[in-house]
Design a protein around this motif. Structure first.
Motif, PDB file in Angstrom:
ATOM      1  N   LEU A   1       0.811  -1.202   0.000  1.00  0.00           N
ATOM      2  CA  LEU A   1       0.000   0.000   0.000  1.00  0.00           C
ATOM      3  C   LEU A   1       0.853   1.265   0.000  1.00  0.00           C
ATOM      4  CD1 LEU A   1      -2.946  -0.909   2.384  1.00  0.00           C
ATOM      5  CD2 LEU A   1      -2.978  -0.725  -0.084  1.00  0.00           C
ATOM      6  N   ASP A   2       2.152   1.124   0.281  1.00  0.00           N
ATOM      7  CA  ASP A   2       3.015   2.300   0.235  1.00  0.00           C
ATOM      8  C   ASP A   2       3.101   2.880  -1.169  1.00  0.00           C
ATOM      9  OD1 ASP A   2       3.525   2.015   2.910  1.00  0.00           O
ATOM     10  OD2 ASP A   2       5.395   0.920   2.621  1.00  0.00           O
ATOM     11  N   ASP A   3       2.862   2.058  -2.181  1.00  0.00           N
ATOM     12  CA  ASP A   3       2.992   2.496  -3.571  1.00  0.00           C
ATOM     13  C   ASP A   3       1.708   3.047  -4.159  1.00  0.00           C
ATOM     14  OD1 ASP A   3       5.634   1.654  -3.534  1.00  0.00           O
ATOM     15  OD2 ASP A   3       5.100  -0.379  -4.167  1.00  0.00           O
ATOM     16  N   ILE A   4       0.616   3.033  -3.409  1.00  0.00           N
ATOM     17  CA  ILE A   4      -0.677   3.423  -3.984  1.00  0.00           C
ATOM     18  C   ILE A   4      -0.683   4.879  -4.446  1.00  0.00           C
ATOM     19  CG2 ILE A   4      -1.892   4.138  -1.888  1.00  0.00           C
ATOM     20  CD1 ILE A   4      -4.283   2.474  -3.026  1.00  0.00           C
ATOM     21  N   ASN A   5       0.129   5.727  -3.840  1.00  0.00           N
ATOM     22  CA  ASN A   5       0.175   7.127  -4.260  1.00  0.00           C
ATOM     23  C   ASN A   5       1.367   7.444  -5.148  1.00  0.00           C
ATOM     24  OD1 ASN A   5      -2.166   8.057  -3.019  1.00  0.00           O
ATOM     25  ND2 ASN A   5      -1.139   8.145  -1.054  1.00  0.00           N
ATOM     26  N   THR A   6       2.206   6.461  -5.461  1.00  0.00           N
ATOM     27  CA  THR A   6       3.397   6.697  -6.263  1.00  0.00           C
ATOM     28  C   THR A   6       3.285   6.088  -7.654  1.00  0.00           C
ATOM     29  OG1 THR A   6       4.711   6.673  -4.241  1.00  0.00           O
ATOM     30  CG2 THR A   6       5.897   6.444  -6.321  1.00  0.00           C
ATOM     31  N   ILE A   7       2.971   4.812  -7.724  1.00  0.00           N
ATOM     32  CA  ILE A   7       2.933   4.099  -9.000  1.00  0.00           C
ATOM     33  C   ILE A   7       1.951   4.720  -9.996  1.00  0.00           C
ATOM     34  CG2 ILE A   7       2.351   1.895 -10.076  1.00  0.00           C
ATOM     35  CD1 ILE A   7       3.772   0.532  -7.763  1.00  0.00           C
ATOM     36  N   PRO A   8       0.748   5.142  -9.582  1.00  0.00           N
ATOM     37  CA  PRO A   8      -0.174   5.732 -10.566  1.00  0.00           C
ATOM     38  C   PRO A   8       0.395   6.947 -11.297  1.00  0.00           C
ATOM     39  CG  PRO A   8      -1.375   5.130  -8.622  1.00  0.00           C
ATOM     40  CD  PRO A   8       0.084   4.947  -8.292  1.00  0.00           C
ATOM     41  N   TYR A   9       1.310   7.680 -10.663  1.00  0.00           N
ATOM     42  CA  TYR A   9       1.879   8.841 -11.336  1.00  0.00           C
ATOM     43  C   TYR A   9       2.773   8.427 -12.504  1.00  0.00           C
ATOM     44  CZ  TYR A   9      -0.178  11.864  -7.917  1.00  0.00           C
ATOM     45  OH  TYR A   9      -1.090  12.534  -7.160  1.00  0.00           O
ATOM     46  N   LEU A  10       3.224   7.201 -12.531  1.00  0.00           N
ATOM     47  CA  LEU A  10       3.988   6.710 -13.675  1.00  0.00           C
ATOM     48  C   LEU A  10       3.098   6.619 -14.917  1.00  0.00           C
ATOM     49  CD1 LEU A  10       6.087   3.902 -11.947  1.00  0.00           C
ATOM     50  CD2 LEU A  10       6.833   6.204 -12.577  1.00  0.00           C
ATOM     51  N   VAL A  11       1.800   6.438 -14.696  1.00  0.00           N
ATOM     52  CA  VAL A  11       0.845   6.384 -15.804  1.00  0.00           C
ATOM     53  C   VAL A  11       0.791   7.740 -16.520  1.00  0.00           C
ATOM     54  CG1 VAL A  11      -1.605   6.028 -16.365  1.00  0.00           C
ATOM     55  CG2 VAL A  11      -0.490   4.578 -14.690  1.00  0.00           C
ATOM     56  N   SER A  12       1.184   8.805 -15.840  1.00  0.00           N
ATOM     57  CA  SER A  12       1.135  10.140 -16.440  1.00  0.00           C
ATOM     58  C   SER A  12       2.075  10.278 -17.632  1.00  0.00           C
ATOM     59  CB  SER A  12       1.470  11.208 -15.398  1.00  0.00           C
ATOM     60  OG  SER A  12       0.423  11.293 -14.466  1.00  0.00           O
ATOM     61  N   VAL A  13       2.951   9.322 -17.827  1.00  0.00           N
ATOM     62  CA  VAL A  13       3.834   9.350 -18.987  1.00  0.00           C
ATOM     63  C   VAL A  13       3.009   9.338 -20.274  1.00  0.00           C
ATOM     64  CG1 VAL A  13       5.576   7.991 -20.229  1.00  0.00           C
ATOM     65  CG2 VAL A  13       5.752   8.287 -17.765  1.00  0.00           C
ATOM     66  N   ILE A  14       1.835   8.712 -20.231  1.00  0.00           N
ATOM     67  CA  ILE A  14       0.988   8.649 -21.420  1.00  0.00           C
ATOM     68  C   ILE A  14      -0.050   9.773 -21.459  1.00  0.00           C
ATOM     69  CG2 ILE A  14       1.294   6.165 -21.765  1.00  0.00           C
ATOM     70  CD1 ILE A  14      -1.509   5.773 -20.541  1.00  0.00           C
ATOM     71  N   SER A  15       0.060  10.763 -20.572  1.00  0.00           N
ATOM     72  CA  SER A  15      -0.938  11.829 -20.535  1.00  0.00           C
ATOM     73  C   SER A  15      -1.004  12.664 -21.813  1.00  0.00           C
ATOM     74  CB  SER A  15      -0.759  12.717 -19.308  1.00  0.00           C
ATOM     75  OG  SER A  15       0.490  13.356 -19.332  1.00  0.00           O
ATOM     76  N   PRO A  16       0.056  12.810 -22.608  1.00  0.00           N
ATOM     77  CA  PRO A  16      -0.127  13.514 -23.889  1.00  0.00           C
ATOM     78  C   PRO A  16      -1.169  12.834 -24.786  1.00  0.00           C
ATOM     79  CG  PRO A  16       2.193  13.434 -23.360  1.00  0.00           C
ATOM     80  CD  PRO A  16       1.477  12.567 -22.349  1.00  0.00           C
ATOM     81  N   LEU A  17      -1.360  11.543 -24.596  1.00  0.00           N
ATOM     82  CA  LEU A  17      -2.386  10.834 -25.354  1.00  0.00           C
ATOM     83  C   LEU A  17      -3.769  11.407 -25.058  1.00  0.00           C
ATOM     84  CD1 LEU A  17      -3.201   8.414 -27.151  1.00  0.00           C
ATOM     85  CD2 LEU A  17      -3.286   7.035 -25.082  1.00  0.00           C
ATOM     86  N   TRP A  18      -4.018  11.814 -23.811  1.00  0.00           N
ATOM     87  CA  TRP A  18      -5.328  12.342 -23.444  1.00  0.00           C
ATOM     88  C   TRP A  18      -5.529  13.721 -24.050  1.00  0.00           C
ATOM     89  CZ3 TRP A  18      -6.438   7.892 -23.100  1.00  0.00           C
ATOM     90  CH2 TRP A  18      -5.826   6.981 -22.238  1.00  0.00           C
ATOM     91  N   GLY A  19      -4.462  14.486 -24.226  1.00  0.00           N
ATOM     92  CA  GLY A  19      -4.564  15.749 -24.946  1.00  0.00           C
ATOM     93  C   GLY A  19      -4.938  15.514 -26.401  1.00  0.00           C
ATOM     94  N   ALA A  20      -4.383  14.452 -26.987  1.00  0.00           N
ATOM     95  CA  ALA A  20      -4.737  14.097 -28.370  1.00  0.00           C
ATOM     96  C   ALA A  20      -6.201  13.672 -28.460  1.00  0.00           C
ATOM     97  CB  ALA A  20      -3.818  12.991 -28.871  1.00  0.00           C
ATOM     98  N   VAL A  21      -6.691  12.988 -27.420  1.00  0.00           N
ATOM     99  CA  VAL A  21      -8.110  12.598 -27.395  1.00  0.00           C
ATOM    100  C   VAL A  21      -8.988  13.846 -27.395  1.00  0.00           C
ATOM    101  CG1 VAL A  21      -9.923  11.544 -25.971  1.00  0.00           C
ATOM    102  CG2 VAL A  21      -7.759  10.340 -26.337  1.00  0.00           C
ATOM    103  N   VAL A  22      -8.605  14.845 -26.604  1.00  0.00           N
ATOM    104  CA  VAL A  22      -9.374  16.097 -26.562  1.00  0.00           C
ATOM    105  C   VAL A  22      -9.340  16.774 -27.928  1.00  0.00           C
ATOM    106  CG1 VAL A  22      -9.513  18.408 -25.537  1.00  0.00           C
ATOM    107  CG2 VAL A  22      -9.024  16.446 -24.090  1.00  0.00           C
TER     108      VAL A  22
END
Length: 173
Positions: free
Chosen positions: A1-22
């Motif tokens: 559970l120590d990683d619950i607030n850390t690992i999800p931020y690694l998903v932000s690497v693909i956040s430019p994809l969401w800008g493309a969706v917009v």
């Protein structure tokens, strides 16, 4: 559970994809899809944490579910911060600053709303109700924003993408 607030931020690497969706599908679609992903994953997180559904490895499941919450949040953010820039080009700094100020204010208001509705519960299982409160507010705000956000207006000099942009009626289907 120590990683619950850390690992999800690694998903932000693909956040430019969401800008493309917009850009491709419009802010309405991104708000609807992002709100559903974020709120749905929060409800699943609540059910997992409250042991209403059984997961093989609950801590790992919570980290994975939080990654989906982050994806929904990133999609909502992409729509929320690109829309003022598109529609208030001469005052885009002020429009973006106003939009960003509501992020902090929203967190403060929701935490006070939680205390008002549920009281201060500390480490008791009732504290998990905050996840449901966030899920409901996330979905409600996303649906309201999708209903009132103006259609995409291309910025000056942008090439015409009419053929690749979805019609708003497609978002309703």
């Amino acid at each position: 559970l120590d990683d619950i607030n850390t690992i999800p931020y690694l998903v932000s690497v693909i956040s430019p994809l969401w800008g493309a969706v917009v850009d491709r599908c419009g802010a309405r679609t991104a708000l609807l899809v992002g709100g559903l992903i974020s709120a749905g994953s929060q409800v699943i997180m609540f059910a997992t944490a409250a042991e209403l559904i059984s997961m093989p490895a609950p801590p790992t499941a919570l980290v994975v579910i939080t990654c989906f919450t982050k994806i929904g949040s990133d999609m909502l953010t992409a729509a929320a911060f690109s829309t003022p820039v598109r529609h208030f080009q001469r005052e885009r700094g002020q429009a973006t600053a106003l939009c960003k100020s509501f992020v902090g204010m929203g967190g403060a208001v929701v935490s006070q709303l939680y205390v008002l509705v549920f009281g201060v519960t500390g480490d008791t299982p009732e504290a998990l109700n905050c996840i449901l409160l966030w899920a409901g507010l996330t979905l409600g705000c996303a649906l309201l924003a999708a209903a009132v956000v103006p259609g995409n207006k291309p910025s000056p000099g942008a090439r015409d993408r009419k053929s690749t942009r979805l019609n708003p009626s497609h978002a309703n289907i």
